[in-house]
Design an enzyme around this catalytic site. Structure first.
Site, PDB file in Angstrom:
ATOM      1  N   HIS A 126     -12.973   1.098   0.956  1.00 37.47           N
ATOM      2  CA  HIS A 126     -11.556   1.248   0.645  1.00 37.47           C
ATOM      3  C   HIS A 126     -11.170   2.709   0.866  1.00 37.47           C
ATOM      4  O   HIS A 126     -10.782   3.418  -0.057  1.00 37.47           O
ATOM      5  CB  HIS A 126     -11.265   0.804  -0.790  1.00 37.47           C
ATOM      6  CG  HIS A 126      -9.822   0.510  -1.058  1.00 37.47           C
ATOM      7  ND1 HIS A 126      -9.392  -0.675  -1.641  1.00 37.47           N
ATOM      8  CD2 HIS A 126      -8.704   1.236  -0.833  1.00 37.47           C
ATOM      9  CE1 HIS A 126      -8.079  -0.653  -1.767  1.00 37.47           C
ATOM     10  NE2 HIS A 126      -7.634   0.503  -1.284  1.00 37.47           N
ATOM     11  N   GLU A 171      -7.758  -3.140   4.399  1.00 33.98           N
ATOM     12  CA  GLU A 171      -6.635  -2.646   5.190  1.00 33.98           C
ATOM     13  C   GLU A 171      -7.029  -1.722   6.340  1.00 33.98           C
ATOM     14  O   GLU A 171      -6.578  -0.570   6.426  1.00 33.98           O
ATOM     15  CB  GLU A 171      -5.616  -1.944   4.282  1.00 33.98           C
ATOM     16  CG  GLU A 171      -5.027  -2.866   3.227  1.00 33.98           C
ATOM     17  CD  GLU A 171      -3.944  -2.217   2.389  1.00 33.98           C
ATOM     18  OE1 GLU A 171      -3.190  -2.953   1.733  1.00 33.98           O
ATOM     19  OE2 GLU A 171      -3.839  -0.970   2.389  1.00 33.98           O
ATOM     20  N   TYR A 294       3.148  -6.709   0.488  1.00 34.27           N
ATOM     21  CA  TYR A 294       4.131  -6.113  -0.401  1.00 34.27           C
ATOM     22  C   TYR A 294       5.559  -6.410   0.053  1.00 34.27           C
ATOM     23  O   TYR A 294       6.351  -6.942  -0.707  1.00 34.27           O
ATOM     24  CB  TYR A 294       3.905  -4.598  -0.509  1.00 34.27           C
ATOM     25  CG  TYR A 294       2.624  -4.261  -1.229  1.00 34.27           C
ATOM     26  CD1 TYR A 294       2.590  -4.112  -2.608  1.00 34.27           C
ATOM     27  CD2 TYR A 294       1.427  -4.104  -0.529  1.00 34.27           C
ATOM     28  CE1 TYR A 294       1.400  -3.823  -3.276  1.00 34.27           C
ATOM     29  CE2 TYR A 294       0.234  -3.817  -1.189  1.00 34.27           C
ATOM     30  CZ  TYR A 294       0.230  -3.686  -2.560  1.00 34.27           C
ATOM     31  OH  TYR A 294      -0.944  -3.411  -3.222  1.00 34.27           O
TER      32      TYR A 294
END
Length: 445
Positions: A126, A171, A294
């Site tokens: 991450h 991501e 989001y």
């Protein structure tokens, strides 16, 4: 709280998983303790690149307070917790000699989760690349594939007896598109971007193979930030820029990982970096698709910028969160349908949440009604997509705790739990109670 205040969940599977997510650099702190090496984000922070010159040196001090945080999760009632391992905590130089003290921390965390009846979901990466590897070329160096495979082998061998859910990357489109490793955002660095994209994809494939060879009954996926990229105006130039960004943001990683090929628009630029057999090395069997969502992003043409785009004006009149992100649950539902159609994998929503800067009221409570309304609307949209046949198997809120939100530092809060950074005191917000109530209502149906 009456069950009628909760969104409809009738379309969701009986074995649907409710969880929360965090990441190592954003919450752990203890940046110079027990042999941890520096990451690229330590360097960025100490270079003053983050708002208010905030750093991850202490963060939420989860490294020392993990038992308190697991107790919060148990009170919340979640079945799963997605966290990440800090590569520089377990391998301070990114490779070579492992750090036993760092490895032991995650032993303690995993055992605490299991004792609380919470399944650990471990994300290998991450964003906190060891600085020593960045100094050796980072993701621009094809050797990064071997570095990541070796790191994966260490983590899988250490925790695979207790952890069965692994994600390779969180991501990858975001940390590649916006990587400071690329330096200037001018068009001249596009070749480095393509090199990074391909090496990260190769590292993903190598890690999947390591996990399957090391961990029995393993379940593997990758976590993708997938947002509609929409033109900021009716101009053809903005439409072309939005389509180009959509390719890089939403398809540059899941397409080769799940379909075995890069999007057609990217192939000429990637060709110099692809060696024989690479696409087969990238496309390895996956068990699920991790989705972070989001809001849509609005795009305008900017010919001199990397990939020729910039973020443009949002349509007037649309609802926004306090940090200016569109509130568009319909876009969430359509994203779920798009991912289902394109990739055909079971979907776990591993990040969805609402950012604000809300402080406690005079009574010391954090009544985040905006977050509750957001979560209710997005869960409703997810339920509708599931009722339409989309295979959705879990939903994890970002985030359990307020934390260091990357470039924004501590100025933005996404947590279900308020963190007073001066005292490190945790205060469950109204949304914490709402989510706990929703999970309890699910179990009663």
């Amino acid at each position: 709280m009456a069950i009628s205040e909760f969104p409809s969940i009738a379309g969701l599977r009986p074995d649907f998983i409710w969880g929360v997510s965090t990441s190592s650099f954003q919450i752990e702190g203890a940046a110079q303790e027990d042999g941890r090496g520096p990451s690229i984000w330590d360097t960025y922070c100490h270079d003053g690149a983050v708002r208010n010159h905030d750093t991850g040196d202490v963060a939420c001090d989860h490294y020392h307070r993990y038992r308190e945080d697991v107790a919060l999760m148990k009170a919340l009632g979640v079945q799963a917790y997605r966290f990440s391992v800090a590569w520089p905590r377990v391998l301070p130089q990114g490779r070579g000699t492992a750090n036993e003290a760092g490895l032991a921390f995650y032993d303690r965390l995993i055992d605490e989760l299991l004792a609380a009846g919470i399944a650990p979901w471990l994300c290998l990466y991450h964003w906190d690349l060891p600085q020593a590897l960045e100094d050796a070329g980072g993701w621009l160096n094809r050797e990064s594939v071997t570095w990541f495979a070796d790191y994966t082998r260490l983590v899988a061998a250490r925790y695979g007896d207790r952890v069965k859910r692994f994600a390779t990357f969180n991501e990858p489109s975001i940390f590649s598109l916006f990587s400071r490793s690329l330096g200037t955002a001018g068009r001249s660095r596009e070749d480095d971007l393509h090199r990074m994209i391909h090496h990260v994809n190769l590292a993903h494939g190598a890690a999947v193979d390591v996990l399957r060879n090391t961990v029995s009954d393993v379940s593997v996926g990758c976590i993708h930030n997938y947002q509609p990229c929409l033109p900021s105006s009716s101009s053809e130039a903005d439409a072309a820029a939005a389509a180009r960004l959509n390719t890089y943001w939403n398809n540059a990683f899941p397409d080769p990982q799940c379909l075995g090929e890069y999007p057609a628009a990217m192939r000429p630029a990637l060709a110099p970096h692809i060696q024989p057999g690479d696409l087969a090395r990238i496309r390895r069997p996956l068990d699920w698709f991790g989705l972070n969502h989001y809001s849509p992003v609005y795009v305008t043409a900017k010919p001199d910028a990397m990939l020729g785009y910039d973020f443009g004006d949002k349509p007037s009149g649309i609802a926004l969160t306090p940090i200016g992100w569109p509130i568009d649950p319909a876009a969430f539902g359509e994203t779920l349908r798009t991912v289902h159609r394109r990739y055909g994998l079971p979907i776990y929503v591993l990040e969805n949440g609402y950012g604000d800067a809300l402080q406690p009221d005079q009574a010391g409570a954090v009544v985040d009604s905006g977050r509750i309304a957001f979560l209710r609307a997005y869960v409703e949209a997810m339920n509708a997509a599931a009722a339409d046949g989309v295979d959705i198997r879990g939903y994890f809120i970002w985030s359990l705790l307020d934390n260091l939100e990357w470039d924004s530092g501590y100025s933005i809060r996404f947590g279900l739990v308020y963190v007073d950074y001066a005292s490190l005191r945790r205060v469950p917000k109204a949304s914490f109670d709402w989510y706990a109530g929703l999970i309890k209502a699910v179990h009663q149906r």
